[in-house]
Design a protein around this motif. Structure first.
Motif, PDB file in Angstrom:
ATOM      1  N   SER A 561      10.405 -30.481 -11.132  1.00 23.40           N
ATOM      2  CA  SER A 561       9.327 -29.297 -11.074  1.00 23.40           C
ATOM      3  C   SER A 561       8.118 -29.555 -10.312  1.00 23.40           C
ATOM      4  CB  SER A 561       8.501 -29.223 -12.087  1.00 23.40           C
ATOM      5  OG  SER A 561       7.840 -27.954 -12.868  1.00 23.40           O
ATOM      6  N   PRO A 562       7.741 -30.906 -10.048  1.00 26.51           N
ATOM      7  CA  PRO A 562       6.710 -30.793  -9.031  1.00 26.51           C
ATOM      8  C   PRO A 562       7.358 -30.813  -7.835  1.00 26.51           C
ATOM      9  CG  PRO A 562       7.147 -33.270  -9.876  1.00 26.51           C
ATOM     10  CD  PRO A 562       7.798 -32.349 -11.243  1.00 26.51           C
ATOM     11  N   ALA A 563       8.464 -31.379  -7.549  1.00 28.24           N
ATOM     12  CA  ALA A 563       8.658 -31.265  -6.417  1.00 28.24           C
ATOM     13  C   ALA A 563       8.862 -30.018  -5.427  1.00 28.24           C
ATOM     14  CB  ALA A 563      10.731 -31.778  -6.421  1.00 28.24           C
ATOM     15  N   PHE A 564       9.188 -28.869  -6.887  1.00 29.55           N
ATOM     16  CA  PHE A 564       9.442 -27.239  -5.914  1.00 29.55           C
ATOM     17  C   PHE A 564       8.491 -27.102  -6.098  1.00 29.55           C
ATOM     18  CE2 PHE A 564       9.999 -23.134  -6.755  1.00 29.55           C
ATOM     19  CZ  PHE A 564      10.839 -22.797  -5.434  1.00 29.55           C
ATOM     20  N   ALA A 565       7.774 -27.128  -6.545  1.00 33.33           N
ATOM     21  CA  ALA A 565       5.736 -27.064  -6.236  1.00 33.33           C
ATOM     22  C   ALA A 565       5.289 -27.128  -5.238  1.00 33.33           C
ATOM     23  CB  ALA A 565       4.985 -27.623  -7.753  1.00 33.33           C
ATOM     24  N   GLY A 566       5.594 -28.485  -4.744  1.00 34.84           N
ATOM     25  CA  GLY A 566       5.089 -29.102  -2.660  1.00 34.84           C
ATOM     26  C   GLY A 566       6.286 -27.590  -1.932  1.00 34.84           C
ATOM     27  N   VAL A 567       7.181 -27.399  -2.556  1.00 36.33           N
ATOM     28  CA  VAL A 567       7.838 -27.038  -1.718  1.00 36.33           C
ATOM     29  C   VAL A 567       7.735 -25.792  -1.552  1.00 36.33           C
ATOM     30  CG1 VAL A 567      10.043 -24.993  -1.397  1.00 36.33           C
ATOM     31  CG2 VAL A 567      10.448 -28.130  -2.019  1.00 36.33           C
ATOM     32  N   MET A 568       6.710 -25.202  -2.251  1.00 35.13           N
ATOM     33  CA  MET A 568       6.243 -23.730  -2.843  1.00 35.13           C
ATOM     34  C   MET A 568       4.724 -23.653  -1.941  1.00 35.13           C
ATOM     35  SD  MET A 568       8.276 -22.057  -3.743  1.00 35.13           S
ATOM     36  CE  MET A 568       7.164 -20.508  -2.754  1.00 35.13           C
ATOM     37  N   ALA A 569       4.127 -25.059  -2.740  1.00 34.71           N
ATOM     38  CA  ALA A 569       3.384 -25.180  -1.509  1.00 34.71           C
ATOM     39  C   ALA A 569       3.240 -25.558   0.146  1.00 34.71           C
ATOM     40  CB  ALA A 569       2.243 -26.247  -2.045  1.00 34.71           C
ATOM     41  N   VAL A 570       4.419 -25.628   0.511  1.00 32.22           N
ATOM     42  CA  VAL A 570       4.420 -25.639   1.689  1.00 32.22           C
ATOM     43  C   VAL A 570       4.987 -24.651   2.514  1.00 32.22           C
ATOM     44  CG1 VAL A 570       6.039 -26.356   4.018  1.00 32.22           C
ATOM     45  CG2 VAL A 570       5.140 -28.102   1.944  1.00 32.22           C
ATOM     46  N   ALA A 571       4.914 -23.759   1.380  1.00 31.34           N
ATOM     47  CA  ALA A 571       6.017 -22.456   1.778  1.00 31.34           C
ATOM     48  C   ALA A 571       4.611 -21.372   2.000  1.00 31.34           C
ATOM     49  CB  ALA A 571       7.039 -21.655   0.589  1.00 31.34           C
ATOM     50  N   ASP A 572       3.597 -21.312   1.154  1.00 28.06           N
ATOM     51  CA  ASP A 572       1.631 -21.300   1.051  1.00 28.06           C
ATOM     52  C   ASP A 572       1.468 -21.340   2.145  1.00 28.06           C
ATOM     53  OD1 ASP A 572       2.575 -20.863  -1.223  1.00 28.06           O
ATOM     54  OD2 ASP A 572       0.209 -20.786  -2.195  1.00 28.06           O
ATOM     55  N   SER A 573       1.739 -22.519   2.671  1.00 29.39           N
ATOM     56  CA  SER A 573       0.591 -22.755   3.530  1.00 29.39           C
ATOM     57  C   SER A 573       1.193 -22.222   5.398  1.00 29.39           C
ATOM     58  CB  SER A 573       0.608 -24.002   4.583  1.00 29.39           C
ATOM     59  OG  SER A 573       1.830 -25.302   4.073  1.00 29.39           O
ATOM     60  N   LEU A 574       2.511 -22.482   5.123  1.00 30.49           N
ATOM     61  CA  LEU A 574       3.984 -21.854   6.104  1.00 30.49           C
ATOM     62  C   LEU A 574       3.855 -19.979   6.789  1.00 30.49           C
ATOM     63  CD1 LEU A 574       5.669 -22.516   8.888  1.00 30.49           C
ATOM     64  CD2 LEU A 574       7.185 -21.552   6.849  1.00 30.49           C
ATOM     65  N   ASP A 575       3.623 -19.437   5.125  1.00 30.25           N
ATOM     66  CA  ASP A 575       3.473 -18.038   5.624  1.00 30.25           C
ATOM     67  C   ASP A 575       2.148 -17.014   5.401  1.00 30.25           C
ATOM     68  OD1 ASP A 575       6.346 -17.990   5.291  1.00 30.25           O
ATOM     69  OD2 ASP A 575       6.154 -17.634   3.212  1.00 30.25           O
ATOM     70  N   HIS A 576       1.193 -18.254   5.343  1.00 26.79           N
ATOM     71  CA  HIS A 576       0.081 -18.035   4.899  1.00 26.79           C
ATOM     72  C   HIS A 576      -0.440 -16.700   4.040  1.00 26.79           C
ATOM     73  CE1 HIS A 576      -1.366 -19.868   8.444  1.00 26.79           C
ATOM     74  NE2 HIS A 576      -0.236 -19.366   9.616  1.00 26.79           N
ATOM     75  N   VAL A 577       0.306 -17.354   2.778  1.00 28.89           N
ATOM     76  CA  VAL A 577      -0.343 -16.912   1.267  1.00 28.89           C
ATOM     77  C   VAL A 577       0.043 -17.008   0.007  1.00 28.89           C
ATOM     78  CG1 VAL A 577       2.029 -15.588   1.506  1.00 28.89           C
ATOM     79  CG2 VAL A 577       0.450 -13.796   0.017  1.00 28.89           C
ATOM     80  N   HIS A 578      -0.344 -16.408  -1.178  1.00 25.35           N
ATOM     81  CA  HIS A 578      -0.177 -17.332  -2.302  1.00 25.35           C
ATOM     82  C   HIS A 578       0.914 -16.491  -3.187  1.00 25.35           C
ATOM     83  CE1 HIS A 578      -2.755 -20.446  -1.949  1.00 25.35           C
ATOM     84  NE2 HIS A 578      -3.862 -19.577  -1.539  1.00 25.35           N
ATOM     85  N   HIS A 579       2.084 -17.030  -2.915  1.00 24.85           N
ATOM     86  CA  HIS A 579       3.419 -16.686  -3.820  1.00 24.85           C
ATOM     87  C   HIS A 579       3.229 -16.385  -5.168  1.00 24.85           C
ATOM     88  CE1 HIS A 579       4.949 -17.903   0.365  1.00 24.85           C
ATOM     89  NE2 HIS A 579       5.831 -16.901  -0.672  1.00 24.85           N
ATOM     90  N   GLY A 580       2.171 -16.989  -5.844  1.00 27.11           N
ATOM     91  CA  GLY A 580       2.598 -16.118  -7.612  1.00 27.11           C
ATOM     92  C   GLY A 580       3.307 -16.506  -7.776  1.00 27.11           C
TER      93      GLY A 580
END
Length: 659
Positions: A561-580
């Motif tokens: 769970s925290p590992a995937f949360a980290g993946v999504m945080a990187v996606a946020d910063s790469l895509d410049h959007v919070h994915h929700g």
């Protein structure tokens, strides 16, 4: 045989529970439906609750417009909707959907008139907090409180459904804290040494006095990467000399395996996103441990003081010593969650929110704190029930908090559990709640082979079969005895959500159902979890010669769970959007594409050597073969969507860019 929790299902937008109004009864009162735990059976009762004992509880309030809130949540999370990612602020959610001030006042007035001491109401008006004696609770809710034996614990519960004055029947969603059902929530981490059915050790001390958890170290030999070393001295297993289990992957190895290092070269490392981690209690050494861990294992990415904050709810006063639980065990959970999240997304901010106590863990309060004030963009939760036998009113309270998170654009991630299909514990298959809730993302677990160059050699479902080497013979024989694995399966509580339609096979969605109905299937996505291909973690622990920092390998869907949360945080910063809330995008856009690594069965096993006492060789060594993706469960890793790994695991830049 365990009785299944039966609730009234509604074919709402997401296929989940709706806020069923309290049901009218005699003498001007109304029952709160399914507020009586199934486990609070007369045969399990061991004592009455002392009338003078203190009970702290929260009365959750119905939304003014449940269906409207669900429709809006689907709209902001559905990539085909014109309102996609047009999130609402906490104020907008409150003003549009929350209980009115008049409703809050009516409930407060009733509780005050019943003699309760009233606490704060959160900003989102989700609940009213109160406390009083057990006798006051019995009179106010027209029940008798007792203590019941359940799953190795003694928990408080009422003898029947709670009831409220009929005038409040439309206001009250449920009550959390009168029973102690949420004490059944447990951390989803494991070192893989003990059997998953081993009971939790109870602590004599409370959360402010619990010592660091009992020390644990990995014995050698082990490998720096998958396949580095092979056991050539012990007998072959199934005709093969097995590779030694990795010593514990470092953050850099996991960032490489999941393609996050490619995003880092593009300037995306999670910066600009806050990951909240919700657990019970708070480790007194967490920042020192996480900082030391980064210094030793990831020195280019320190955890700075500016990146890490905590909000710790004060311990609930008046806890009875026999009711206190394993506070120090939760310290290890927090440590794993913080170090994994920071390790995968070293630029993200971390907010740790610790529940107040172990009577009911107060995890709903901690979760609601983050959501009500939008304190974070992502919430990782690494705990759950064994199955889904939480009273329905408490389920609906958690569901309502996660629904608000969706409206605000907060992604809520729950580990899927570490007991496989739960048959060994419950006698019948079941996913775990809260991972089975429809407005959260359930993260399953995998066994991950990371090679010398940091690449993913293979990834398969995490279900472990263990065969112990005794006098030259592996017992039991292949594939061994089940020793923990990722949770999954089809919910009995929740109908099929809109995002799983057409993607999840009917053969899975119709399990545990009747009359052709379809249910919510767990998990949605997966990441590394197997402790036999696990993560290196560092923590202050209590050893025979004192308490100090040391490192060991760990796993569980608490890692996923925290590992995937980290993946999504990187996606946020790469895509410049919070994915929700990511589920609609996962199923509609990334499934059946190269953005998702379709995790499939792999025949494999590793050799593992452990200290018998968990600390040193003084009591001897234990050698065992650990089969990857153990086959003898009711859930299986297959091609396409499956009930061990969901859609699969993230596949580097294609995943980060497509979500």
């Amino acid at each position: 045989m365990r009785r299944s929790l039966i609730v009234f299902l509604s074919l709402a937008v997401v296929g989940g529970l709706t806020a069923t109004p309290a049901m009218a009864s005699a003498q001007g009162r109304a029952d709160i439906p399914q507020s009586h735990p199934q486990w609070a059976d007369p045969a399990a009762k061991v004592a009455d609750t002392p009338p003078s004992s203190t009970v702290d509880f929260r009365v959750y309030l119905n939304l003014r417009d449940q269906s409207g809130a669900e429709s809006a949540a689907q709209a902001v999370s559905d990539p085909h909707s014109p309102a996609f990612r047009r999130y609402l602020s906490p104020d907008q959610v409150r003003d549009s959907f929350a209980a009115s001030d008049q409703t809050v006042s009516a409930v407060r007035n009733w509780l005050s008139g019943a003699g309760f001491h009233l606490g704060a109401v959160p900003d989102n008006r989700a609940y009213v907090t109160a406390s009083g004696s057990a006798d006051q609770v019995q009179r106010a809710f027209a029940v008798k409180l007792g203590k019941y034996s359940v799953k190795g614990q003694t928990l408080r519960a009422a003898d029947k459904n709670l009831s409220v004055p009929a005038s409040l029947s439309g206001a009250v969603l449920g009550v959390i804290g009168v029973d102690q059902a949420t004490r059944l929530f447990k951390p989803d981490h494991t070192d893989g040494l003990t059997n998953p059915d081993t009971p939790v050790t109870q602590q004599a001390g409370g959360p402010s006095t619990a010592p660091p958890s009992k020390g644990f170290r990995n014995s050698g030999p082990c490998s720096a990467y998958y396949g580095e070393k092979t056991d050539t001295t012990d007998p072959a297993y199934q005709g093969k000399q097995l590779p030694y289990a990795p010593c514990g992957y470092t953050p850099a190895q996991l960032r490489s395996a999941y393609g996050l290092d490619q995003a880092a070269r593009l300037g995306a490392d999670g910066k600009g996103t806050t990951i909240a981690i919700v657990d019970a209690f708070a480790s007194p050494t967490i920042y020192a441990d996480a900082s030391e861990y980064a210094r030793r294992n990831d020195p280019a990415h320190p955890l700075t003081k500016a990146q890490f904050k905590q909000h710790i709810f004060p311990p609930t006063p008046g806890q009875e010593a026999p009711d206190r639980c394993d506070a120090s065990g939760w310290y290890g959970e927090e440590t794993l969650d913080v170090e994994a999240a920071h390790g995968l997304a070293p630029g993200a901010d971390i907010l740790y929110v610790g529940g107040a106590d172990c009577q009911d863990l107060s995890l709903d309060t901690a979760l609601n704190y983050v959501v009500a004030g939008h304190k974070a963009d992502i919430i990782s939760n690494s705990y759950g029930d064994t199955g889904e036998d939480i009273p329905a009113d408490e389920v609906k309270a958690f569901n309502q908090i996660s629904l608000q998170a969706v409206l605000e654009g907060i992604g809520v991630y729950f580990s899927s559990g570490d007991n496989g299909d739960e048959v060994a514990r419950l006698g019948s298959p079941s996913p775990d709640f809260s991972a089975s809730a429809p407005w959260v993302t359930a993260v399953g677990g995998t066994s991950l082979a990371v090679g010398k160059d940091g690449r993913r050699l293979f990834e398969t479902g995490w279900e472990t079969g263990k065969s112990t080497l005794t006098k030259g013979v592996y017992t039991p024989g292949f594939p061994g005895a089940f020793n923990g694995g990722a949770g999954g399966g089809t919910s009995k509580l929740f109908g099929q959500p809109f995002y799983q339609k057409g993607i999840v096979p009917d053969a899975l969605s119709t399990k545990n159902q009747a009359g052709g109905a379809k249910g919510r299937v767990v998990p949605d996505i997966s990441a590394i979890a197997d402790p036999n291909t696990g993560f290196l973690v560092g923590q202050t622990q209590t050893f025979p010669d004192g308490a100090y920092y040391d490192q060991y390998r760990i796993g569980g869907t608490s890692l996923a769970s925290p590992a995937f949360a980290g993946v999504m945080a990187v996606a946020d910063s790469l895509d410049h959007v919070h994915h929700g809330f990511i589920n609609p995008v996962l199923y509609q856009l990334t499934s059946r594409t190269s953005a998702i690594n379709d995790v499939q069965h792999v025949d494999g096993a590793v050799q593992r050597v452990d200290f018998v006492n968990g600390v040193d060789a003084s009591a001897g060594l234990l050698t065992s073969a650990r089969v990857l993706d153990y086959p003898n469960l009711t859930i299986h890793t297959t091609k396409g969507y499956d009930d061990v790994t969901g859609l699969g695991s993230p596949s580097g830049l294609p995943f980060l860019l497509l979500v």
